[in-house]
Design an enzyme around this catalytic site. Sequence first.
Site, PDB file in Angstrom:
ATOM      1  CB  ILE A  17      -0.957   0.020   1.218  1.00 40.47           C
ATOM      2  CG1 ILE A  17      -1.828  -1.233   1.225  1.00 40.47           C
ATOM      3  CG2 ILE A  17      -1.829   1.287   1.197  1.00 40.47           C
ATOM      4  CD1 ILE A  17      -2.729  -1.387   2.454  1.00 40.47           C
ATOM      5  CE1 TYR A 154      -1.328  -6.180  12.026  1.00 39.93           C
ATOM      6  CE2 TYR A 154      -3.469  -7.093  11.445  1.00 39.93           C
ATOM      7  CZ  TYR A 154      -2.440  -6.200  11.201  1.00 39.93           C
ATOM      8  OH  TYR A 154      -2.532  -5.334  10.145  1.00 39.93           O
TER       9      TYR A 154
END
Length: 328
Positions: A17, A154
Amino acid sequence: MSYPYRNILVTGGAGFIGSHLVERLLAEGCRVEALDDLSTGSVSNLEPVQDREGFRLTVASVLDDQAVAVAVDRADAVFHLAAAVGVRLIVENPVRTIETNLSGTETVLRHAGKKGKPVLLASTSEVYGKQDSVPFTEEDDLVLGASRRPRWAYACSKLMDEFLALAHYRENKLPVVIARLFNTVGPRQTGTYGMVIPRFAGQALSGEPLTVYGDGSQTRTFCHVADAVEALTGLMATPAAHGKVFNAGGDGEVSILEVARQVIEAAGSKSTIEFVPFETAYDEEFEDMERRVPCLRKIEDVISYRPRRDLRRIIEDVLAWERACRSG
Ligand code: UDP
């Protein structure tokens, strides 16, 4: 209108990204520094911009306090994308995941905070956890699993990043904005760390079976990276977005089995579909999310964001990229 910030730091700028964001900001006329330790990102992602006027790559980790201090000093605004991402990486490297995500963000925010430099924090739909009422809105309660399951480290580390960013906003008036990205996909994404569409595309082009985990009834909502970049640049440029959390994603909930079928069809492949139990794919501690759909009302209200590229386009672009990699 030109972009409101001229000198921009993108941490994780050599990532999937990040590299698209760097390209877009350079096209807006900004000067851009990418800071990346090249652990999951790569220099080849930045090939299209490497000789571009106003671009600089600094190879360093977000855990390197001095490197971050210098890069933040040079910037007027910071897009913080550097993080441990990808379900496989997270499950296999839980220590690295937690350290990178917590300390990296702490370091970036601390240096940005000293000089009042705006920060966009790239967060993740993973923070919604096992929430099962879709679509997910930014005000929803977050439902995480037991701490013995590494996947939730996470979600939890990114959630702490969100809390810390919002704390800087409240306490120090630091302009921060948080984007929760939902299954962003596109050219340059690697299937190595688990991402499903590049994996399926690679398998379909090689004529191998597509590995659908579980029974494939779990759903996701995929977002083209170009739409995600639109969301990130728009949020950073909009003062009314600062101090807030936004979903950023695509629309069109789809099952993973249906994605596999569409990839096979779009690739014109003879591949079959192989169902792989989750315990075999990851380990017995693994938990998958049944459904994941963003509510996009808030981001639409504030920056008029709508995803413009559908799943067909996403799959076509990923296949074109995979083909180009193979032929080149
Ligand atoms: N998945 C799959 N086969 C693969 C890789 C992933 O069926 O080879 C499934 C995975 O179990 C999940 C979905 O595809 O249900 C999306 O996985 P990904 O890792 O891309 O993102 P997630 O949404 O899990 O973060």
